[in-house]
Structure formats: C-alpha cells, structure tokens
Design an enzyme around this catalytic site. Sequence first.
Site, short mmCIF file in Angstrom:
data_model
loop_
_atom_site.label_atom_id
_atom_site.label_comp_id
_atom_site.label_asym_id
_atom_site.label_seq_id
_atom_site.Cartn_x
_atom_site.Cartn_y
_atom_site.Cartn_z
N ASP A 12 -66.84 -34.81 -33.70
CA ASP A 12 -66.71 -35.62 -34.59
C ASP A 12 -66.93 -34.38 -35.86
O ASP A 12 -67.18 -33.39 -35.61
CB ASP A 12 -67.91 -36.75 -34.88
CG ASP A 12 -67.99 -37.15 -36.16
OD1 ASP A 12 -67.04 -37.60 -36.86
OD2 ASP A 12 -69.12 -37.01 -36.94
N ASP A 14 -67.60 -35.08 -40.01
CA ASP A 14 -68.77 -35.23 -41.12
C ASP A 14 -70.05 -35.51 -40.54
O ASP A 14 -70.32 -36.46 -39.82
CB ASP A 14 -68.36 -36.20 -42.06
CG ASP A 14 -67.29 -35.85 -42.86
OD1 ASP A 14 -67.05 -34.62 -43.06
OD2 ASP A 14 -66.25 -36.55 -43.37
#
Length: 239
Positions: A12, A14
Amino acid sequence: MTQATLQALIFDVDGTLADTEAAHLAAFNRAFAETGRDWHWDVEEYTRLLEISGGKERILHYWRQTQPDLIDIGAGVRDTVAQLHELKTSFYEKAVQEGAVQLRPGVLKLIEDAHIAGLQLAIATTTSPVNIAALLRKAVGDDWQQYFAVIEDASTAPNKKPHPQVYLQTLERLGLPADACIAFEDSANGLVAAQAAGLPVLITPNGFTEHHEFTGALRVLPDLGDVTLEQVRQWHAAA
C-alpha cells in the site's frame, strides 16, 4: 497443502510506504480555503474520514454530512468534487517536492533487498498515480518504477478498499497465487481488502490508524525499521 514460497511483496502507499496523511490533510484544507469553502478538517475529523477510502469519496462523504439535503450527485457535484481533488493533489505534490513527506523507517531497504533477491514488487493502492509518482520520485529517484513489476491504483481499480479489487488485479498481473505473496498495509480497510484476496498481511499502523482493529494480520509492527527480508520470509513461511 504446502505453503508457497514467498515470491512477491505488495505495498500500500499512503500510511504504509510513507506517513503521508498529515500532508494530505494540509492539502485538503488548503484546497478548501483556496476555493472559498468554509470547510476545515482537524486531525480528529480527518481520522474519521480516513475510514472512507479515496480522496474524492472522502470529500463527497463530508459534503453530504454538512449538507444532508445534498441529493443530486449529478455532473455538477461530481465536477466540483473532481476540481477540489485536483487542486488538493497539486498542493500535495508540491509539499512532497518540498520534502514534507519521507518514506517510513525500513521501507526502502526492504524494497532494495527484495529487488536484489529477485522477488517481485508491486503497489496496490487507492491513491492516484500522480501521488505515487510524486512520493517515490522524491524518495527513490527518477528510476523508481524499475523496482515495481505491477502498479495498481485509483485509475485502474475504481472499487476502493475494503473492496479487494486492487489486490485481485495485482495478483492477476503478477501471475502469482495469493499465498506466494505478502501485503503491507497500515489500515483496517487495507487489511480487509488484502485478506479478501487471500493475502497474508503485515501491518505497520501510524498515528491515524493505530486505533484500528487488525485481527487476523500476520504481524502488527510499529514500522519496518528492524525488519529484514529473512524475517519476512520466515513469517510468510509460518503463516
């Protein structure tokens, strides 16, 4: 059934690759002020809004909260949301270029070690391609894309986490089964999405997500600062 050997790491962006949320929050508020809106998100409000995946979705959700009679989400509303998000993205990109965001501890070393070891690397995120490029170009260099065999993002996977679309598409493009990979996430939505795709998940929460529920995660760690590729292999093998 024998556990597959680890062949890929899926990240991922953020909150996982970097602590980006404070910079995103500042960019949202600057966009609101720039367009004359009286909206202002404090940390508490933004923490709640992060349960909604996607910047445009977050804006629309908040707009509906502040204006309950907002029934028409036709072209006018969608255009306004898109314009706000585009402005916010430009402010965020500028902040990244000015050094406001850095990779989290241990992230770059793990990426480099995995790359050298011949593992595939992928990104599976609900953020925009512009945000990914701004962050990794600043942190890694202009050739950052050489590390990643697959990049799936908001432009390719419109169904946002906790929907597993972004992970399912990443696995399909990698050509690997879920049990040959491990996902790195920071949030409950990310964990649910990755688990729904069959992936073991290593969680590194941050200040915005440390209160989330991470039941079923392979490991929950403060960061990757002391984590080696060999440890990741061992955790994966024991999953």
